[in-house]
Design a protein around this motif. Structure first.
Motif, PDB file in Angstrom:
ATOM      1  N   GLY A 130       0.739  -1.319  -0.043  1.00 30.18           N
ATOM      2  CA  GLY A 130       0.082   0.048  -0.079  1.00 30.18           C
ATOM      3  C   GLY A 130       0.628   1.223  -0.032  1.00 30.18           C
ATOM      4  N   GLU A 131       2.000   1.126   0.055  1.00 30.17           N
ATOM      5  CA  GLU A 131       2.942   2.392   0.279  1.00 30.17           C
ATOM      6  C   GLU A 131       3.244   2.920  -1.250  1.00 30.17           C
ATOM      7  OE1 GLU A 131       5.999   2.279   3.076  1.00 30.17           O
ATOM      8  OE2 GLU A 131       4.839   1.037   4.457  1.00 30.17           O
ATOM      9  N   SER A 154       5.788  -2.527  -2.719  1.00 35.62           N
ATOM     10  CA  SER A 154       4.666  -3.616  -2.582  1.00 35.62           C
ATOM     11  C   SER A 154       5.406  -4.737  -3.533  1.00 35.62           C
ATOM     12  CB  SER A 154       3.164  -3.123  -3.378  1.00 35.62           C
ATOM     13  OG  SER A 154       2.908  -2.203  -2.351  1.00 35.62           O
ATOM     14  N   MET A 155       6.005  -4.428  -4.721  1.00 35.61           N
ATOM     15  CA  MET A 155       6.565  -5.337  -5.713  1.00 35.61           C
ATOM     16  C   MET A 155       7.703  -6.240  -4.881  1.00 35.61           C
ATOM     17  SD  MET A 155       6.452  -3.408  -9.214  1.00 35.61           S
ATOM     18  CE  MET A 155       7.665  -4.429 -10.106  1.00 35.61           C
ATOM     19  N   MET A 156       8.568  -5.353  -4.141  1.00 33.39           N
ATOM     20  CA  MET A 156       9.588  -5.856  -3.679  1.00 33.39           C
ATOM     21  C   MET A 156       9.190  -6.946  -2.344  1.00 33.39           C
ATOM     22  SD  MET A 156      12.338  -5.675  -5.134  1.00 33.39           S
ATOM     23  CE  MET A 156      13.446  -6.155  -3.998  1.00 33.39           C
ATOM     24  N   ASN A 157       8.068  -6.345  -1.677  1.00 38.28           N
ATOM     25  CA  ASN A 157       7.398  -7.140  -0.671  1.00 38.28           C
ATOM     26  C   ASN A 157       6.906  -8.433  -1.135  1.00 38.28           C
ATOM     27  OD1 ASN A 157       7.951  -5.243   1.311  1.00 38.28           O
ATOM     28  ND2 ASN A 157       5.951  -4.186   1.174  1.00 38.28           N
ATOM     29  N   GLY A 158       6.373  -8.436  -2.330  1.00 39.38           N
ATOM     30  CA  GLY A 158       6.028  -9.620  -2.966  1.00 39.38           C
ATOM     31  C   GLY A 158       6.971 -10.516  -3.409  1.00 39.38           C
ATOM     32  N   LEU A 159       8.221 -10.099  -3.661  1.00 35.21           N
ATOM     33  CA  LEU A 159       9.393 -10.997  -3.845  1.00 35.21           C
ATOM     34  C   LEU A 159       9.841 -11.546  -2.523  1.00 35.21           C
ATOM     35  CD1 LEU A 159      11.510  -8.823  -6.525  1.00 35.21           C
ATOM     36  CD2 LEU A 159      10.420 -11.230  -6.687  1.00 35.21           C
ATOM     37  N   PHE A 160       9.669 -10.701  -1.564  1.00 35.27           N
ATOM     38  CA  PHE A 160      10.246 -11.017  -0.210  1.00 35.27           C
ATOM     39  C   PHE A 160       9.446 -12.180   0.284  1.00 35.27           C
ATOM     40  CE2 PHE A 160       9.903 -10.427   4.350  1.00 35.27           C
ATOM     41  CZ  PHE A 160      11.251 -10.971   4.928  1.00 35.27           C
ATOM     42  N   GLY A 215      -2.330  -6.774  -4.125  1.00 41.49           N
ATOM     43  CA  GLY A 215      -2.295  -6.290  -2.910  1.00 41.49           C
ATOM     44  C   GLY A 215      -2.088  -4.825  -2.657  1.00 41.49           C
ATOM     45  N   HIS A 216      -1.141  -4.160  -3.354  1.00 42.25           N
ATOM     46  CA  HIS A 216      -0.970  -2.677  -3.411  1.00 42.25           C
ATOM     47  C   HIS A 216      -2.274  -2.022  -3.953  1.00 42.25           C
ATOM     48  CE1 HIS A 216       0.851   1.239  -4.044  1.00 42.25           C
ATOM     49  NE2 HIS A 216       0.406   1.088  -5.250  1.00 42.25           N
ATOM     50  N   PHE A 217      -2.665  -2.178  -4.949  1.00 39.45           N
ATOM     51  CA  PHE A 217      -3.943  -1.650  -5.526  1.00 39.45           C
ATOM     52  C   PHE A 217      -5.243  -1.940  -4.724  1.00 39.45           C
ATOM     53  CE2 PHE A 217      -1.259  -1.870  -9.864  1.00 39.45           C
ATOM     54  CZ  PHE A 217      -1.346  -0.534  -9.838  1.00 39.45           C
TER      55      PHE A 217
END
Length: 147
Positions: free
Chosen positions: A59-60, A65-71, A139-141
């Motif tokens: 959400g930030e 959000s893409m990097m959090n998805g990778l993590f 999740g971001h959107f």
């Protein structure tokens, strides 16, 4: 507290776990290998990680959000490998293959390493991490637009 982003991220990461497991079965395993609840278990792990981790971190910014998805995708893959190695070690230990806990732990690590080498395939890793990035974007959107 339950939010729409947590729910959507949970289902998105469950889909990542299931689809990645299906690609592993189709791409790297031999024909006729019985995998049991492999896909469903990894989907459950993905649901848990999506709810507890990814849903809280999105959400930030899109890149974050893409990097959090990778993590979270990397964590999902690591825990899936370790848990499958643990399961194989438990099934081997029920046949009394190990005479000490150290040998059982060593067996679990050997199984985990052999599974990691087995799935080290460009198609499997590409799909898994690509789907993880997509889950982070979804999740971001969701977090931005659905409150």
């Amino acid at each position: 507290m339950p939010t729409a982003a947590k729910l959507i991220c949970a289902f998105a990461m469950a889909a990542v776990g299931y689809i990645s497991s299906e690609i592993v079965v189709l791409q790297t395993l031999e024909e006729g290998v019985r995998v049991g609840w492999f896909q469903e278990y990894n989907a459950l792990l993905g649901f848990f990680f999506g709810w507890r981790l990814l849903g809280r971190m999105v959400g930030e910014a899109i890149s974050i959000s893409m990097m959090n998805g990778l993590f979270v995708g990397g964590l999902l893959m690591a825990l899936a490998l370790v848990s499958q190695g643990f399961y194989t070690m438990i099934t081997e230990s029920l046949d009394l293959s190990y005479d000490s806990p150290e040998k059982a732990l060593n067996g679990m690590l050997n199984f985990t390493a052999s599974y990691a080498v087995q799935i080290f395939d460009g198609v499997v890793l590409g799909f898994h991490f690509g789907l993880s990035v997509m889950a982070g974007l979804i999740g971001h959107f969701t977090a931005r637009n659905w409150r």
